[in-house]
Write a protein that holds these residues in place. Structure first.
Motif, PDB file in Angstrom:
ATOM      1  N   TYR A  66       0.836  -1.199   0.000  1.00  0.00           N
ATOM      2  CA  TYR A  66       0.000   0.000   0.000  1.00  0.00           C
ATOM      3  C   TYR A  66       0.863   1.237   0.000  1.00  0.00           C
ATOM      4  CZ  TYR A  66      -2.978  -3.687   1.749  1.00  0.00           C
ATOM      5  OH  TYR A  66      -3.637  -4.862   1.909  1.00  0.00           O
ATOM      6  N   TYR A  67       0.557   2.152  -0.887  1.00  0.00           N
ATOM      7  CA  TYR A  67       1.286   3.409  -0.939  1.00  0.00           C
ATOM      8  C   TYR A  67       0.320   4.548  -0.699  1.00  0.00           C
ATOM      9  CZ  TYR A  67       4.428   0.305  -3.440  1.00  0.00           C
ATOM     10  OH  TYR A  67       5.217  -0.744  -3.799  1.00  0.00           O
ATOM     11  N   PHE A  83      -3.875   7.514   5.703  1.00  0.00           N
ATOM     12  CA  PHE A  83      -4.782   7.178   4.616  1.00  0.00           C
ATOM     13  C   PHE A  83      -6.037   8.040   4.696  1.00  0.00           C
ATOM     14  CE2 PHE A  83      -2.042   3.647   4.357  1.00  0.00           C
ATOM     15  CZ  PHE A  83      -2.163   3.149   3.087  1.00  0.00           C
ATOM     16  N   GLU A 129      -7.351   1.318   2.213  1.00  0.00           N
ATOM     17  CA  GLU A 129      -5.965   1.052   1.807  1.00  0.00           C
ATOM     18  C   GLU A 129      -5.852   0.915   0.289  1.00  0.00           C
ATOM     19  OE1 GLU A 129      -7.485  -0.676   4.082  1.00  0.00           O
ATOM     20  OE2 GLU A 129      -6.355  -0.430   5.946  1.00  0.00           O
TER      21      GLU A 129
END
Lengths: 246, 232
Positions: free
Chosen positions: A72-73, A79, A189
């Protein structure tokens, strides 16, 4: 235990000895360097093995390097999160009718299902991910693109992430505004509740936390393109990579 | 002179296990390793770390910590006098004596005279040492992937992952062992351990330290009598 008198103990360096640890050290170093050449193939083999498959489906692939896993970026602090109830997608710019679509509005339109590999430009790939969404071309037709419109600019409700596509690219049938992944609302995510999914391009083109689609007259490079990645990010034909197209 | 040596004998004697250089290298490594671990798990997307975000910043911290980590060790090894004990540790770690083999092979470990390190510590050092080679090499390839083919990049990613998980495993073990033996922990915190601990846990090292101490005393004697005779 301490039955031997101390004076009888010769120093360690005066003892007969073998370089056991030195061999282990050299062996492991060689293994690591050799692994650069063959590690990719070994990882593939492990991922396809029953163990790898079990790890992927049990969700432990996130914890251990076994099986395929998303990484996940996020480019901002944490987030960004938005509930499906509060979600809104704006289609605006060089259009005849501006659209404001809720999550329910998207879900009520003709769905498109795509089951394809997700390929990241950094090398990881997750096979056979099932996406549900609305064809981007349907939304563009609904809004009515004006003749000056040549490209799209996507924005994210994280406030930073932007992406771009030409109109031709955007009208492909494998480019969707996705609201479900693996049969469930796209998670935070993964860029939910709604994200772009551009199947034939590297993952960074699939703008996460999508909240705006603006029709513009020229391509404006997005966030990752400004970090040096290619604007036209065809899988296997860009960014100096030769992955198998999906 | 006599009163002084009896004072020393009466007090609970301690032995220098790790000198200042060894401890500095250890704690600098430990700090940088924890930074690398935290930032690495974040970059890898370990569950619970996603909220950190700021990918570029985290990546830079990871890369710089990684580049810095080997430097204290290399610098200390190159120091002629101050690095003496550290170099000595490395040559001890490299080889196994017969006692080491016996300790490793047998459940019953009584009567085995270990040196400064036990075979478990030696193997841990071998893995950490190999990681000191593999991690910078693969890390460099991940940071500057342009010259490398796709399959090599994937290989580098896999090796970086697997060695990182190996390190996580061995270093967790290392910390747990240290926490379960206060005296051993003290050896790395303050540098000294009690003579009793040394005799019980590392008899051969203990004997070496006694030899070293008596040799130093002899030297001192010679020096003293030397100056005395020179005066005369």
């Amino acid at each position: 235990m301490a039955d031997k008198p101390l004076k009888d103990l010769a120093p360690e360096w005066a003892q007969p000895s073998t370089p056991v640890t030195r061999r282990v050290f050299l062996g492991l170093s060689a293994l690591g360097v050799a692994g650069i050449a063959v590690g990719g193939a070994v990882a593939d083999w492990v991922n396809r093995s029953p163990i790898g498959r079990a790890a992927s489906s049990a969700g432990v692939a996130d914890l251990i390097p076994l099986g395929e896993a998303f990484r996940y970026y996020t480019v901002t602090d944490g987030f960004p999160s938005r509930s499906t109830a509060k979600y809104q997608l704006r289609v605006h710019g060089l259009v005849d009718h501006e659209l404001k679509l809720s999550y329910a509005d998207l879900a009520s339109r003709t769905p498109t299902h795509l089951t394809k590999d997700f390929q990241c430009v950094t090398g990881w790939r997750v096979t056979g991910v099932h996406w549900t969404g609305v064809k981007l071309s349907d939304l563009l037709d609904e809004a009515g693109v004006q003749s000056k419109g040549k490209a799209l600019r996507f924005t994210s409700f994280d406030g930073v992430y932007t992406e771009s596509l030409t109109l031709d690219q955007a009208r492909r049938p494998d480019v969707i505004v996705a609201y479900q992944m693996e049969g469930k609302t796209v998670s935070t995510e993964h860029g939910g509740p709604v994200r772009l999914y551009v199947a034939p391009m590297y993952g960074y083109k699939s703008c996460k936390w999508l909240d705006g689609i603006e029709v513009v007259d020229a391509v404006e490079p997005g966030y990752w393109e400004n970090e040096g990645y290619d604007v036209d990010a065809w899988i296997g034909h860009s960014n100096g990579r030769d992955d198998k197209p999906v | 002179m006599t009163s002084l040596s009896s004072d020393v004998a009466a007090a609970p004697r301690t032995l220098m296990r790790f000198d200042r250089v060894e401890r500095s290298v250890h704690w600098l490594n430990a700090t940088l390793f924890l930074l690398l671990l935290a930032t690495g798990l974040t970059l890898r997307g370990f569950p619970g770390t996603q909220w950190v975000g700021r990918r570029e910043l985290v990546k830079n911290i990871h890369v710089w910590s990684g580049l810095l980590l080997p430097l204290p060790l290399l610098a200390a090894l190159c120091m002629r006098r101050a690095g003496r004990r550290l170099r000595d540790d490395l040559s001890r770690l490299g080889r196994w004596t017969l006692d080491d083999r016996r300790w490793w092979n047998r459940r019953r470990r009584g009567g085995v005279a270990l040196g400064k390190f036990n075979p478990g510590q030696k193997l841990n050092a071998a893995f950490v040492g190999a990681s000191l080679i593999v991690m910078p090499v693969t890390g460099w390839m991940l940071r500057f992937p342009d010259p490398f083919s796709n399959s090599m990049r994937r290989g580098a990613t896999a090796m970086h992952d697997w060695f990182a998980y190996g390190l996580l495993f061995t270093i967790t073990g290392h910390i747990l062992f240290a926490l379960s033996d206060n005296e051993a922990l003290r050896g790395m915190v303050r540098g000294t351990v009690s003579e009793r601990w040394a005799r019980r846990e590392r008899p051969r090292w203990h004997a070496e330290m006694l030899l070293e101490a008596s040799a130093a005393e002899d030297d001192e004697h010679e020096n003293r009598s030397g100056t005395a005779s020179a005066r005369r």
